[in-house]
Design an enzyme around this catalytic site. Structure first.
Site, PDB file in Angstrom:
ATOM      1  N   CYS A   1       0.871  -1.173   0.000  1.00  0.00           N
ATOM      2  CA  CYS A   1       0.000   0.000   0.000  1.00  0.00           C
ATOM      3  C   CYS A   1       0.912   1.229   0.000  1.00  0.00           C
ATOM      4  O   CYS A   1       1.341   1.693   1.051  1.00  0.00           O
ATOM      5  CB  CYS A   1      -0.893  -0.007   1.234  1.00  0.00           C
ATOM      6  SG  CYS A   1      -1.963   1.443   1.336  1.00  0.00           S
ATOM      7  N   GLN A   2       1.248   1.704  -1.192  1.00  0.00           N
ATOM      8  CA  GLN A   2       2.205   2.801  -1.339  1.00  0.00           C
ATOM      9  C   GLN A   2       1.544   3.937  -2.129  1.00  0.00           C
ATOM     10  O   GLN A   2       1.572   3.943  -3.355  1.00  0.00           O
ATOM     11  CB  GLN A   2       3.466   2.286  -2.048  1.00  0.00           C
ATOM     12  CG  GLN A   2       4.604   3.274  -2.058  1.00  0.00           C
ATOM     13  CD  GLN A   2       5.873   2.706  -2.684  1.00  0.00           C
ATOM     14  OE1 GLN A   2       5.859   1.710  -3.379  1.00  0.00           O
ATOM     15  NE2 GLN A   2       6.985   3.377  -2.441  1.00  0.00           N
TER      16      GLN A   2
END
Length: 152
Positions: free
Chosen positions: A81-82
């Site tokens: 989750c970037q």
């Protein structure tokens, strides 16, 4: 022509990674080891892959962790989750080394707001000591030896 060869050289000079190189001779697929600073993960090194589309730098690269990690922002398949690499936040001027720095920052600072594993985010918030113990144990079991540590 592709900016990737220069970006690879630039990223190799950053101290947060080791062993950074194109995979299978493909300059659009990089592999290497990330070296976290957070004590939960700093006992090991984490293998990652960075994949660039043929539209790079107009499209963001995709980071995948190949080493299992006990972290709320990384799912069991290694997806991360970037926010930096989402289409909403991506800027073509962003360099590959910045993506890697952001990834390391994300690993070093588990954030209950950046979540792919709600169970771990909940554990981090409600039982931080338990989370810490499990993350350290998981790192001991799965992470690679850090290349900058001499053998005991």
């Amino acid at each position: 022509s592709s900016p990737l060869p220069q970006e690879l050289e630039e990223a190799r000079r950053w101290k947060g990674v080791r062993d950074l190189r194109p995979l299978d001779g493909n300059v659009r697929r990089w592999g290497g080891l990330l070296l976290p600073n957070n004590p939960l993960y700093s006992a090991g090194a984490f293998r990652f892959e960075l994949t660039f589309s043929s539209y790079h730098p107009l499209e963001p690269p995709r980071a995948t962790l190949r080493t299992p990690i006990y972290h709320p922002a990384v799912d069991p398949e290694g997806h991360v989750c970037q926010p930096l690499t989402t289409h909403e936040h991506w800027a073509p001027a962003t360099r590959a080394v910045q993506v890697l720095q952001d990834l390391l920052q994300l690993l070093d600072s588990p954030d209950p707001q950046r979540v792919l594993r709600p169970d771990l985010a909940r554990e981090l918030q409600e039982h931080p000591e338990e989370f810490r113990h499990r993350a350290e144990e998981h790192t001991r079991l799965h992470a690679e030896q850090r290349p900058d540590t001499p053998d005991p």
